[in-house]
Design an enzyme around this catalytic site. Structure first.
Site, PDB file in Angstrom:
ATOM      1  N   HIS A  83       0.823  -1.223   0.000  1.00 16.81           N
ATOM      2  CA  HIS A  83       0.000   0.000   0.000  1.00 16.81           C
ATOM      3  C   HIS A  83       0.855   1.271   0.000  1.00 16.81           C
ATOM      4  O   HIS A  83       0.691   2.124  -0.885  1.00 16.81           O
ATOM      5  CB  HIS A  83      -0.960  -0.014   1.186  1.00 16.81           C
ATOM      6  CG  HIS A  83      -1.642   1.295   1.434  1.00 16.81           C
ATOM      7  ND1 HIS A  83      -2.498   1.884   0.529  1.00 16.81           N
ATOM      8  CD2 HIS A  83      -1.560   2.158   2.493  1.00 16.81           C
ATOM      9  CE1 HIS A  83      -2.930   3.038   1.011  1.00 16.81           C
ATOM     10  NE2 HIS A  83      -2.370   3.229   2.202  1.00 16.81           N
ATOM     11  N   HIS A 107       4.009   6.668   5.756  1.00 11.24           N
ATOM     12  CA  HIS A 107       2.844   7.374   6.288  1.00 11.24           C
ATOM     13  C   HIS A 107       2.017   6.561   7.289  1.00 11.24           C
ATOM     14  O   HIS A 107       1.286   7.136   8.094  1.00 11.24           O
ATOM     15  CB  HIS A 107       1.955   7.899   5.145  1.00 11.24           C
ATOM     16  CG  HIS A 107       1.089   6.867   4.493  1.00 11.24           C
ATOM     17  ND1 HIS A 107       1.510   6.116   3.426  1.00 11.24           N
ATOM     18  CD2 HIS A 107      -0.190   6.468   4.752  1.00 11.24           C
ATOM     19  CE1 HIS A 107       0.545   5.299   3.042  1.00 11.24           C
ATOM     20  NE2 HIS A 107      -0.502   5.485   3.830  1.00 11.24           N
ATOM     21  N   GLU A 111       1.226   5.044  12.960  1.00 10.12           N
ATOM     22  CA  GLU A 111      -0.128   4.625  13.317  1.00 10.12           C
ATOM     23  C   GLU A 111      -0.251   3.117  13.473  1.00 10.12           C
ATOM     24  O   GLU A 111      -0.945   2.635  14.377  1.00 10.12           O
ATOM     25  CB  GLU A 111      -1.097   5.118  12.239  1.00 10.12           C
ATOM     26  CG  GLU A 111      -2.553   4.867  12.563  1.00 10.12           C
ATOM     27  CD  GLU A 111      -3.472   5.466  11.503  1.00 10.12           C
ATOM     28  OE1 GLU A 111      -4.589   4.962  11.362  1.00 10.12           O
ATOM     29  OE2 GLU A 111      -3.069   6.434  10.836  1.00 10.12           O
ATOM     30  N   ASP A 112       0.424   2.340  12.615  1.00  3.07           N
ATOM     31  CA  ASP A 112       0.167   0.896  12.552  1.00  3.07           C
ATOM     32  C   ASP A 112       1.347   0.009  12.945  1.00  3.07           C
ATOM     33  O   ASP A 112       1.233  -1.215  12.872  1.00  3.07           O
ATOM     34  CB  ASP A 112      -0.282   0.515  11.124  1.00  3.07           C
ATOM     35  CG  ASP A 112      -1.611   1.154  10.751  1.00  3.07           C
ATOM     36  OD1 ASP A 112      -2.428   1.361  11.660  1.00  3.07           O
ATOM     37  OD2 ASP A 112      -1.821   1.450   9.564  1.00  3.07           O
ATOM     38  N   ASP A 174      -3.082   8.412  -0.752  1.00  7.03           N
ATOM     39  CA  ASP A 174      -3.437   7.311   0.145  1.00  7.03           C
ATOM     40  C   ASP A 174      -4.908   6.943  -0.041  1.00  7.03           C
ATOM     41  O   ASP A 174      -5.266   5.768  -0.166  1.00  7.03           O
ATOM     42  CB  ASP A 174      -3.163   7.758   1.588  1.00  7.03           C
ATOM     43  CG  ASP A 174      -3.718   6.796   2.623  1.00  7.03           C
ATOM     44  OD1 ASP A 174      -3.447   5.591   2.513  1.00  7.03           O
ATOM     45  OD2 ASP A 174      -4.418   7.261   3.550  1.00  7.03           O
ATOM     46  N   ASP A 294     -23.319  17.993 -23.896  1.00  7.37           N
ATOM     47  CA  ASP A 294     -21.903  18.291 -23.709  1.00  7.37           C
ATOM     48  C   ASP A 294     -21.163  17.123 -23.062  1.00  7.37           C
ATOM     49  O   ASP A 294     -20.302  17.301 -22.209  1.00  7.37           O
ATOM     50  CB  ASP A 294     -21.730  19.556 -22.862  1.00  7.37           C
ATOM     51  CG  ASP A 294     -22.471  19.455 -21.527  1.00  7.37           C
ATOM     52  OD1 ASP A 294     -23.180  18.447 -21.320  1.00  7.37           O
ATOM     53  OD2 ASP A 294     -22.334  20.377 -20.709  1.00  7.37           O
TER      54      ASP A 294
END
Length: 761
Positions: A83, A107, A111-112, A174, A294
């Site tokens: 990812h 990134h 957090e993980d 992301d 259009d």
């Protein structure tokens, strides 16, 4: 544009063919797993546009992120590290600098994984550490609703974006990769993520001019939220493209040849609208697919601005122009930096042809927005400082974030964010020619606050194109608006909040209303405190109160006074905080046994004005005052004030039976007196009860008497007491007791009136 989502029932019906039963495992699309990008692939992608890239930095970030994520996997079963690699690849397509690419790789580490901000700062430097921190969601949020958590995370992200725009670019990349792989997510989460993308991230990309990314985010969300509609639009688009394949090539060739024969080199290419754009236009205009003219547009890309206008002249002299379809965004760029000339002509095959004429630089900004600015070259300096100078879109974003950050709570912040990001725009002008951009459907109130908060707060009227108009008038493109202000109005009516469209105006109105109410309570509190000190014959001084603030658990004198005015703190507590030896005197002069109201009634009906009594000037005064709910009070009445916590003062006539309810709470009683200016008469509320004969025209006669004596009827209720008589209760407004007595006397003189009396609450 506004996507009107289907009802839950419609959506369920539309998605049943793709949804997974709750008890079944999530379906996994069967497709070969893509090979992960290698280190040298990443370095080569960056080197293709930035030969001076720091290969060592990229390699270290690649290895660090791969080790940090270790054996983690995504919902698809792919290694989690795939990812951040894909996010980095998306950003290399935008040709971003090394720090942004590295932040993309890292990134999710804070957090993980076990990584920390301090560790990333140490290995990669504080610049990259700050980018990664800005992309990290807030953990352990003590908030009740999911919307509140979403709002707090969004607030943190937007504040980080204001500091460094590259946070936004990484976040959008992301979100784009997450949307591309959304099929692997459970249906409930899939829908929530798609809604959030359509509400916030796609409009945010559009506001930053990143049209390609916005369109892909919108279409991926549309496909998830309404797969049936998406499929129908795609089928119709493909069929139309096949049917008009030769016509599109013919229009491109004719445009190119006409321009070349006139000595103007240009790159011409056709482009069809995206499914979500078509669907929203069909819903907004309530038209079918066949009625859209259009769906295909053509870009004419030339070398410089002068050539744009030459190309426009050639096109307009070759084919008939469709009236009302010309827009010049070169002379008046959009707020997201978009610049182009739009026109529509009747072209080959009698078809409407929508054209956008722009330079190469404009074309880059039209597709990639702020990402089109080159961040990696020497001498650019800080991307944020660079964009402050070069980009209206980023300046708008920073300004909007400043406004949104003043929201009172998370849900309000989220509402205002969606509001600010989502609306199309209208462009209006001040009398001096300053351009003001506003959301579509905005009115003069929004315009006034866009000019300046003080202008909005003091606005009392307006002129639109030289004509007087209401402040609630919706503005149109090109309107010249003059806002009329008055120094007498320091705060706007609170009802304006429901009329305003922009988040800035709503927040400013709410803030001004809160401040005005607080000032009223603070003014009342100060008068109560000062009068207590006068009665107790002790000295009051702000400086002395300042030293007592800790004992009152307040941070400022104004906070103390507002708390007293709201009834949260007693004035005697303030005195005791300033003078610890102070002893509160009970109101013995009124007596407790017989009752406060009873003793007061025995006083003269025309008492001398007490120097410590609070003056009452009416409802629209600088004090939070209201009158007794069941009968009111009028000048000439002997009155008393009752303090109600959180509501201010309620004024009662001294003969009001309701005062008995407060006899055990003497600390709530206030000395008040009328202070009415003869030069500015006001009406005050009163209630009368009339027993009248039940015959035709009786009510008309009563109303006529009141009207002839300049009384104003506010409310009427009627009750049949017997077959022959009706009891009519009338709430009316009069100037004073003498005025009310005159009306009562004239009513008693009427034959249809058996009895009339004043009602005291």
């Amino acid at each position: 544009m506004v996507y009107r989502r289907r009802t839950p029932t419609q959506m369920q019906a539309a998605t049943e063919s793709v949804a997974v039963a709750p008890t079944a495992p999530v379906a996994r699309p069967a497709k070969p797993r893509a090979r992960m990008m290698r280190q040298y692939d990443l370095v080569e992608r960056v080197r293709s546009y930035n030969p001076n890239t720091n290969e060592d930095l990229l390699n270290r970030a690649y290895v660090y992120a791969m080790k940090a994520h270790g054996s983690q996997t995504r919902a698809s079963g792919d290694p989690y590290f795939s990812h951040p690699l894909e996010v980095a690849a998306i950003l290399t397509d935008l040709k971003l600098d090394d720090a942004t690419i590295v932040a993309a790789l890292l990134h999710d580490t804070i957090e993980d994984t076990e990584s920390t901000r301090a560790e990333i700062d140490q290995i990669f430097g504080p610049e990259i550490g700050a980018l990664v921190e800005g992309l990290t969601k807030l953990k352990r949020l003590e908030l009740v609703s999911r919307e509140a958590k979403q709002a707090e995370n969004l607030r943190k992200l937007l504040l980080a974006i204001a500091d460094d725009v590259r946070v936004l670019l990484v976040k959008l990349a992301d979100r784009l990769h997450n949307m591309r792989t959304l099929d692997f997510v459970p249906p409930e989460s899939r829908r929530r993520i798609a809604e959030e993308t359509l509400d916030i991230y796609a409009p945010l990309a559009g506001r930053m001019g990143m049209q390609e990314m916005r369109e892909e985010l919108e279409d991926l969300s549309f496909r998830t939220l309404d797969p049936e509609a998406y499929s129908v639009v795609m089928q119709r688009l493909d069929a139309l493209a096949e049917r008009n394949r030769n016509l599109i090539g013919e229009i491109e060739d004719q445009l190119s040849n006409n321009l070349r024969h006139r000595g103007l080199g240009a790159r011409v290419y056709g482009r069809r609208k995206k499914p979500f754009s078509i669907w929203t236009k069909m819903e907004r205009k309530s038209v079918g697919f066949e009625q859209l003219s259009d769906i295909f547009g053509f870009r004419v890309v030339v070398n410089d601005i002068e050539s744009c206008y030459r190309a426009l002249g050639i096109v307009h002299t070759t084919w008939p122009v469709v009236p009302g379809r010309f827009k010049d965004y070169i002379s008046t760029p959009k707020q997201n930096d978009y610049r182009s000339i739009h026109t529509t002509v009747i072209g080959p095959g009698n078809q409407r042809v929508e054209l956008q004429i722009r330079t190469e630089a404009m074309d880059q900004i039209a597709e990639r927005g702020i990402a089109a600015h080159v961040f990696y070259k020497e001498g650019v300096g800080s991307p944020t400082e660079f964009l402050k100078r070069e980009s209206n879109a980023f300046a708008w974003l920073r300004h909007t974030i400043g406004i949104l950050s003043e929201s009172a709570n998370p849900e309000e912040f989220l509402e205002h964010t969606k509001l600010e990001l989502f609306h199309d725009q209208v462009f209006c002008f001040t009398p001096k020619g300053k351009l003001i951009a506003l959301p579509r459907h905005a009115n003069v109130i929004d315009f006034a606050y866009a000019v300046h908060t003080d202008v909005g707060n003091s606005a009392v009227g307006c002129k639109i194109n030289g004509q007087f108009a209401p402040l609630s008038s919706e503005l149109q493109n090109g309107d010249e608006v003059e806002v009329l202000t008055s120094e007498a109005q320091s705060a706007p009516p609170s009802a304006w909040e429901t009329l305003a469209v922009t988040g800035k105006a709503r927040a400013a109105i709410r803030r001004a209303t809160r401040t005005a109410v607080r000032d009223q309570y603070a003014g009342l509190g100060r008068r109560i405190v000062e009068r207590l000190f006068e009665r107790a014959k002790i000295e009051y001084a702000d400086d002395k109160l300042k030293g007592a603030l800790p004992r009152l658990a307040r941070t400022s004198i104004e906070d103390v006074m507002a708390a007293v005015g709201r009834g949260e703190i007693k004035a005697s507590h303030v005195a005791r905080a300033m003078y610890p030896d102070y002893k509160e005197e009970r109101i013995a002069r009124y007596g407790i046994k017989k009752g406060l109201a009873g003793k007061l009634k025995e006083k003269s009906s025309e008492p001398p004005r007490s120097p410590v009594a609070i003056p009452i000037r009416g409802i629209n005064s600088d004090l939070p005052v209201k009158f007794a709910p069941n009968g009111g009070a009028v000048p000439g009445d002997r009155i008393v004030g009752i303090v109600t916590p959180g509501e201010g003062i309620t004024i009662y006539p001294i003969q009001a039976p309701a005062l008995k309810d407060f006899e055990e709470e003497p600390e709530r009683w206030l000395d008040v007196r009328w202070d009415i200016e003869d030069s500015a008469p006001q009406r005050f509320p009163a209630r009368i009860r009339v027993e009248n004969v039940n015959e035709p025209g009786a009510l008309a006669q009563i109303a006529t008497v009141i009207a002839e004596h300049d009384g104003n009827i506010d409310n009427i209720s009627m009750q049949r007491r017997s077959p022959d008589f009706t009891e009519t209760t009338i709430d009316l407004e009069v100037y004073d007791l003498k005025h009310l007595s005159a009306i009562l006397a004239q009513l008693r003189a009427k034959a249809v009136v058996a009895r009339v009396e004043r009602v005291n609450g």
